[in-house]
Design an enzyme around this catalytic site. Structure first.
Site, PDB file in Angstrom:
ATOM      1  N   GLU A 186       2.719   1.494 -10.807  1.00  0.00           N
ATOM      2  CA  GLU A 186       2.004   0.141 -10.779  1.00  0.00           C
ATOM      3  C   GLU A 186       0.565   0.338 -11.830  1.00  0.00           C
ATOM      4  OE1 GLU A 186       0.670  -0.159  -6.822  1.00  0.00           O
ATOM      5  OE2 GLU A 186       2.854  -0.271  -6.148  1.00  0.00           O
ATOM      6  N   GLU A 392       9.066   1.033  -3.715  1.00  0.00           N
ATOM      7  CA  GLU A 392       7.895   0.729  -2.509  1.00  0.00           C
ATOM      8  C   GLU A 392       8.010  -0.627  -2.030  1.00  0.00           C
ATOM      9  OE1 GLU A 392       3.769   1.500  -3.420  1.00  0.00           O
ATOM     10  OE2 GLU A 392       4.322   3.142  -4.604  1.00  0.00           O
TER      11      GLU A 392
HETATM   12  O1  IFM Z   1      -0.572   3.188  -0.844  1.00  0.00           O
HETATM   13  C1  IFM Z   1      -0.344   2.451  -1.874  1.00  0.00           C
HETATM   14  C2  IFM Z   1       0.648   3.143  -2.938  1.00  0.00           C
HETATM   15  O2  IFM Z   1      -0.238   4.114  -3.415  1.00  0.00           O
HETATM   16  C3  IFM Z   1       0.742   2.117  -4.146  1.00  0.00           C
HETATM   17  N1  IFM Z   1       1.292   0.993  -4.003  1.00  0.00           N
HETATM   18  C4  IFM Z   1       0.731   0.250  -2.709  1.00  0.00           C
HETATM   19  C5  IFM Z   1       0.807   0.968  -1.602  1.00  0.00           C
HETATM   20  C6  IFM Z   1       0.113   0.281  -0.382  1.00  0.00           C
HETATM   21  O3  IFM Z   1      -1.224  -0.310  -0.620  1.00  0.00           O
END
Ligand code: IFM
Length: 488
Positions: A186, A392
């Site tokens: 990200e 994710e």
């Molecule tokens: O916890 C985070 C992660 O580190 C990166 N993506 C989003 C998740 C939830 O906010």
């Protein structure tokens, strides 16, 4: 309900389906995993030569995180990784995505590697492989060595060069064990929450620095990919994890559609432009012309960022609904990325964010699985032939053990179920999706929210470090074991 080992179709109801709920089947070989990141779970913050990262500094600065919480101990995974891998094995996970703490393996962000740091990740990988779990390694999940931030951080070009050296060191140490590599997690958050709104480390609020950071993250991805290809065996797979925005204009008006276009450029195309197509889009450059002429981009940079990829990893939680701000009105700032007087959207000051109606998670993020289908189909079109992964996806819920010590989280099951169905719909539409990693394996340090938000399928009692698989963990284990999902 067992799958035939030769089954590989992704459509149609299961022949074994007898329940009222329609079932969808994922192909054999589909990776079922869970994700974590170093600073969020490891603890061991000053052990074995590790030096502070920007998140150590930020979380120790009063007022930066909820209740002043830090990742000093977190889930103590640094000491408990064997037990955590055993838990993954009990749950039948096929893959585990973790990140490497840069300042644990190269304490000053430059120079030689720290052997003990590398040994930790080698042992973790060995433990995973021994349990039949595929290790998936992310090189950077936001914990820049503080020394590199002191030298200017991501807005400075040198950080990208340092990242390539670090990538080479990690590849030399783990290339014999790890086959799946992701450069950045990200990068939008690193650039725009770290240097724009300042709700993430290092907490700077400089629009120009945010744009410079975005470019140097693109460059870092390109340079590191080259270093990885040189150091890794030829069967290694390289990818990057992006959090593209599923942006919806609030109305069909040209002004609202233009607001959506701006956010799409700043959230997604600022990375996919260079990484997938070798260019920054003209509209992005025009939208940000009041902030920079982009002269920090040197000849060859975007070509360097445009590396062949073996996978594109999508992180998705919620869509964004935006509109244009009329007249002198202040833009509403409910973009779901934490409270700040500073915008993480340089060049989009006249864009308002709106809370979509309907169910939300504990983060206040609306639940909308359609956004995931949309993004997967978009990448399928933009990067034909490149396999896709969801690295994710998950939900924060207010989970607490009941009187018998069990943790029931039906909201998380409903969230994951609906998003897996959305993944399956994208596959029916042609997207070549190869795996899904739930965020997260464990409740953990949720950045500026501290430990107040629980994303895990395994509950962690942070006082005792006791792990309790929630009902979602058992449900997910069943999905992973059968490759089948009963849609609600
Ligand atoms: O916890 C985070 C992660 O580190 C990166 N993506 C989003 C998740 C939830 O906010």
């Amino acid at each position: 309900m067992a799958l035939s080992p030769t089954t590989s179709d992704t459509t149609g109801p299961s022949p074994a389906s007898g329940s009222a709920r329609p079932r969808v089947r994922f192909p054999a070989g589909f990776l079922w995993g869970a994700s974590t990141s170093s600073y969020q779970i490891e603890g061991g913050a000053d052990e074995d030569g590790r030096t502070p990262s920007i998140w150590d500094t930020f979380s120790h600065t009063p007022g930066r995180t909820e209740r002043g919480e830090t990742g000093d101990v977190a889930c103590d995974h640094y000491h408990r990784y064997r037990d955590d891998v055993a838990l993954m094995s009990e749950l039948g996970l096929g893959a585990y995505r973790f990140s490497v703490s840069w300042s644990r393996v190269q304490p000053t962000g430059r120079g030689p590697a720290a052997q003990r740091g590398l040994d930790f990740y080698r042992s973790l990988a060995d433990e995973l492989l021994g349990a039949g779990i595929t290790p998936v390694l992310t090189l950077y999940h936001w914990d820049l060595p503080q020394e590199l931030e002191d030298a200017g951080g991501w807005p400075e070009r040198d950080t990208a060069l340092r990242f390539a050296d670090y990538a080479g060191l990690v590849a030399d140490a783990l290339g014999d064990r790890v086959k799946m590599w992701t450069t950045l997690n990200e990068p939008w958050c690193s650039a725009f929450l770290g240097y724009g709104s300042g709700v993430h480390a290092p907490g700077r609020t400089e629009p120009l620095a945010a744009l410079r950071a975005a470019h140097h993250l693109n460059l870092a991805h390109g340079l590191a990919s080259t270093a990885l290809r040189e150091a890794l065996p030829s069967d290694a797979q390289l990818s990057v994890s992006l959090n593209p925005a599923a942006v919806r204009p609030r109305s069909d008006s040209p002004a609202d559609r233009d607001a959506a276009r701006r956010i799409d450029a700043l959230a997604t195309r600022i990375f996919t432009g260079p990484m997938l197509h070798g260019a920054y889009d003209e509209d992005l450059l025009a939208d940000t012309a009041g902030i920079t002429d982009w002269s920090f981009v040197r000849d060859g940079d975007v070509a360097c960022a445009h590396q062949p990829l073996d996978g594109i990893c999508v992180n998705y939680y919620t869509p964004s609904v935006v509109s244009a701000v009329a007249g002198e009105r202040e833009a509403e700032r409910r973009d779901g990325h934490g409270a700040s007087d500073h915008s993480p959207w340089p060049g989009a000051d006249r864009v308002a964010f709106h809370q979509p109606p309907g169910v939300t998670t504990e983060m206040g993020w609306s639940v909308d699985p359609g956004g995931l289908t949309e993004l997967l189909l978009r990448f399928h079109q933009e990067a034909p032939g490149v396999p896709l992964y969801i690295t994710e996806n998950g939900a924060a819920c207010a989970d607490e053990p009941d009187g018998e010590g069990r943790v029931h989280d039906p909201e998380r099951i409903a969230y994951v179920r609906s998003h897996l169905a959305a993944v399956h719909r994208a596959m029916e539409g042609g997207a070549d999706v190869r795996g899904y990693f739930l965020w997260s394996l464990l409740d953990n340090f949720e950045w500026s929210y501290g430990y107040s938000k629980r994303f895990g399928i395994v509950h962690v009692d942070f006082a005792s470090q006791r792990r309790t698989p929630k009902s979602s963990a058992h449900w997910y284990a069943d999905v992973a074991r059968t490759g089948e999902l009963a849609e609600s």
